[in-house]
Motif scaffolding. Sequence first.
Motif, PDB file in Angstrom:
ATOM      1  N   HIS A 269      42.526  57.062  76.330  1.00  0.00           N
ATOM      2  CA  HIS A 269      41.302  57.385  75.598  1.00  0.00           C
ATOM      3  C   HIS A 269      41.384  56.831  74.176  1.00  0.00           C
ATOM      4  N   GLN A 270      40.368  56.084  73.786  1.00  0.00           N
ATOM      5  CA  GLN A 270      40.361  55.418  72.491  1.00  0.00           C
ATOM      6  C   GLN A 270      39.937  56.392  71.391  1.00  0.00           C
ATOM      7  N   ALA A 271      40.900  57.196  70.939  1.00  0.00           N
ATOM      8  CA  ALA A 271      40.618  58.244  69.960  1.00  0.00           C
ATOM      9  C   ALA A 271      41.083  57.848  68.562  1.00  0.00           C
ATOM     10  N   MET A 296      48.813  48.000  76.725  1.00  0.00           N
ATOM     11  CA  MET A 296      47.777  48.959  76.330  1.00  0.00           C
ATOM     12  C   MET A 296      46.599  48.244  75.674  1.00  0.00           C
ATOM     13  N   PRO A 297      45.551  47.960  76.452  1.00  0.00           N
ATOM     14  CA  PRO A 297      44.344  47.361  75.852  1.00  0.00           C
ATOM     15  C   PRO A 297      43.674  48.345  74.906  1.00  0.00           C
ATOM     16  N   MET A 298      43.060  47.820  73.846  1.00  0.00           N
ATOM     17  CA  MET A 298      42.389  48.658  72.855  1.00  0.00           C
ATOM     18  C   MET A 298      40.999  48.105  72.550  1.00  0.00           C
ATOM     19  N   SER A 299      40.031  49.009  72.457  1.00  0.00           N
ATOM     20  CA  SER A 299      38.672  48.622  72.086  1.00  0.00           C
ATOM     21  C   SER A 299      38.181  49.398  70.875  1.00  0.00           C
ATOM     22  N   ILE A 300      38.998  50.335  70.390  1.00  0.00           N
ATOM     23  CA  ILE A 300      38.564  51.236  69.331  1.00  0.00           C
ATOM     24  C   ILE A 300      38.234  50.498  68.036  1.00  0.00           C
ATOM     25  N   VAL A 308      33.973  60.420  76.273  1.00  0.00           N
ATOM     26  CA  VAL A 308      34.101  60.236  77.725  1.00  0.00           C
ATOM     27  C   VAL A 308      33.848  58.796  78.173  1.00  0.00           C
ATOM     28  N   ALA A 309      33.237  57.997  77.312  1.00  0.00           N
ATOM     29  CA  ALA A 309      32.895  56.620  77.693  1.00  0.00           C
ATOM     30  C   ALA A 309      34.019  55.635  77.403  1.00  0.00           C
ATOM     31  N   THR A 310      35.021  56.031  76.615  1.00  0.00           N
ATOM     32  CA  THR A 310      35.989  55.024  76.153  1.00  0.00           C
ATOM     33  C   THR A 310      36.791  54.402  77.295  1.00  0.00           C
ATOM     34  N   ILE A 311      37.316  55.218  78.211  1.00  0.00           N
ATOM     35  CA  ILE A 311      38.167  54.665  79.274  1.00  0.00           C
ATOM     36  C   ILE A 311      37.363  53.858  80.294  1.00  0.00           C
ATOM     37  N   PRO A 312      36.269  54.367  80.849  1.00  0.00           N
ATOM     38  CA  PRO A 312      35.540  53.535  81.814  1.00  0.00           C
ATOM     39  C   PRO A 312      34.966  52.265  81.194  1.00  0.00           C
ATOM     40  N   THR A 313      34.564  52.332  79.917  1.00  0.00           N
ATOM     41  CA  THR A 313      34.077  51.131  79.237  1.00  0.00           C
ATOM     42  C   THR A 313      35.204  50.121  79.067  1.00  0.00           C
ATOM     43  N   LEU A 314      36.352  50.595  78.624  1.00  0.00           N
ATOM     44  CA  LEU A 314      37.508  49.726  78.429  1.00  0.00           C
ATOM     45  C   LEU A 314      37.958  49.098  79.748  1.00  0.00           C
ATOM     46  N   PHE A 315      37.997  49.911  80.804  1.00  0.00           N
ATOM     47  CA  PHE A 315      38.390  49.406  82.116  1.00  0.00           C
ATOM     48  C   PHE A 315      37.428  48.328  82.600  1.00  0.00           C
ATOM     49  N   PHE A 336      45.377  55.795  83.793  1.00  0.00           N
ATOM     50  CA  PHE A 336      44.307  56.299  82.938  1.00  0.00           C
ATOM     51  C   PHE A 336      44.789  57.627  82.356  1.00  0.00           C
ATOM     52  N   ALA A 337      44.654  57.821  81.055  1.00  0.00           N
ATOM     53  CA  ALA A 337      45.116  59.070  80.448  1.00  0.00           C
ATOM     54  C   ALA A 337      44.216  59.457  79.289  1.00  0.00           C
ATOM     55  N   SER A 338      43.965  60.770  79.148  1.00  0.00           N
ATOM     56  CA  SER A 338      43.071  61.205  78.087  1.00  0.00           C
ATOM     57  C   SER A 338      43.444  62.589  77.578  1.00  0.00           C
ATOM     58  N   VAL A 339      42.929  62.897  76.399  1.00  0.00           N
ATOM     59  CA  VAL A 339      43.124  64.199  75.770  1.00  0.00           C
ATOM     60  C   VAL A 339      41.857  64.525  74.987  1.00  0.00           C
ATOM     61  N   GLY A 340      41.481  65.813  74.962  1.00  0.00           N
ATOM     62  CA  GLY A 340      40.276  66.144  74.217  1.00  0.00           C
ATOM     63  C   GLY A 340      39.953  67.620  74.219  1.00  0.00           C
ATOM     64  N   ALA A 341      38.758  67.929  73.743  1.00  0.00           N
ATOM     65  CA  ALA A 341      38.323  69.298  73.495  1.00  0.00           C
ATOM     66  C   ALA A 341      38.625  70.212  74.668  1.00  0.00           C
ATOM     67  N   GLY A 342      39.152  71.379  74.314  1.00  0.00           N
ATOM     68  CA  GLY A 342      39.425  72.346  75.365  1.00  0.00           C
ATOM     69  C   GLY A 342      40.637  73.253  75.144  1.00  0.00           C
TER      70      GLY A 342
END
Length: 352
Positions: A269-271, A296-300, A308-315, A336-342
């Motif tokens: 996730h591009q955080a 590790m590709p980066m688009s940030i 929620v759009a960062t990983i599918p967009t990057l892929f 695919f790996a992510s972290v976020g609110a919760g």
Amino acid sequence: MNIKITGTGSYIPDDVEKNEDFYQHEFLNADGSAIKHPNEVIVKKFQAITGIAERRYAKEHLNSSDLGFFAAEKAIDDANIDPETIDYIIVAHNFGDVKHNSIQSDLLPSLASRIKHHLRIKNPKCVTYDILFGCPGWVEGVIQANAFIQAGLAKRCLVIGTETLSRVVDQHDRDAMIFADGAGATIIEATHSEGGILAHETASHTYDEAYYLHFGKSNNQELSSDTCYIKMEGRKIYEFALNHVPDAMKSALDASGSNISEVKKIFIHQANEKMDEAILKRFYKLYNTEIPENVMPMSIQKLGNSSVATIPTLFDLVKNNQLENHSLSKGDVVIFASVGAGMNINAIVYKY
């Protein structure tokens, strides 16, 4: 039977908001006091930490459901399927449709229902629902689609991550520079071809961590306290991610039966560029091995954090050879790996 991503699509808004565009903002501390440094210094320090030089904002007349619809159309075309054969439409987001210059979120009907409506799908057995899981929402949507298909409840699912975070940021908060808009979509289905989802891991940490990301009042004390904006405890999130995301990735990889040497790409996730680099370093340290080049590709840097759009967009970008020095080949093992609110974390090991 293998469960694979057979189509991808993304929508990246045209409007570019550069870091220099924030020079005229009135940034304030959380207590409303003035920040001593000039905006040029604030912005330069921000870019050094996050890696973000610019981000994309949606056109004023477009909402999250519109962006998700655009990405969904592309994914359906890419998979070359009849949309009437989709069994589930799962849409990950955080705030629903927030119209430009509005302070209200619109969640009725669900974004998934709106997108199905825009796609003109007639089949009532195409079931639609939204998922609120923070930034890991798209990854969790894929995990749920995988479960539906494994259980025999579906053959084909459309999973979308869409967000317009530019509509919910506090313009007086430096963190406003992080967030962006965008959408990514994928078709997930059962196939007889090789590869697909090999393993996954998910966890929710809520005992102490639930409110690291939350809705709060503006840093500008003169504005209405009834209007809330996305707020985050940046240092706590950074430490949480470093302590938990690498372990989730390792659990999924070990369960997949794949070796760390087989991993060709890691889509995190591009955080925050520094945080993602630290996660990668700690992950490979768990295996006592060196980090491969270009893993590790980066688009940030250009697209900012669109949740929620960062990983599918990057892929989608890498899959279509639209990101310099990055590509995929048949048989590549990716994570695919992510972290976020919760606070939520998750990971998927996937064979392309």
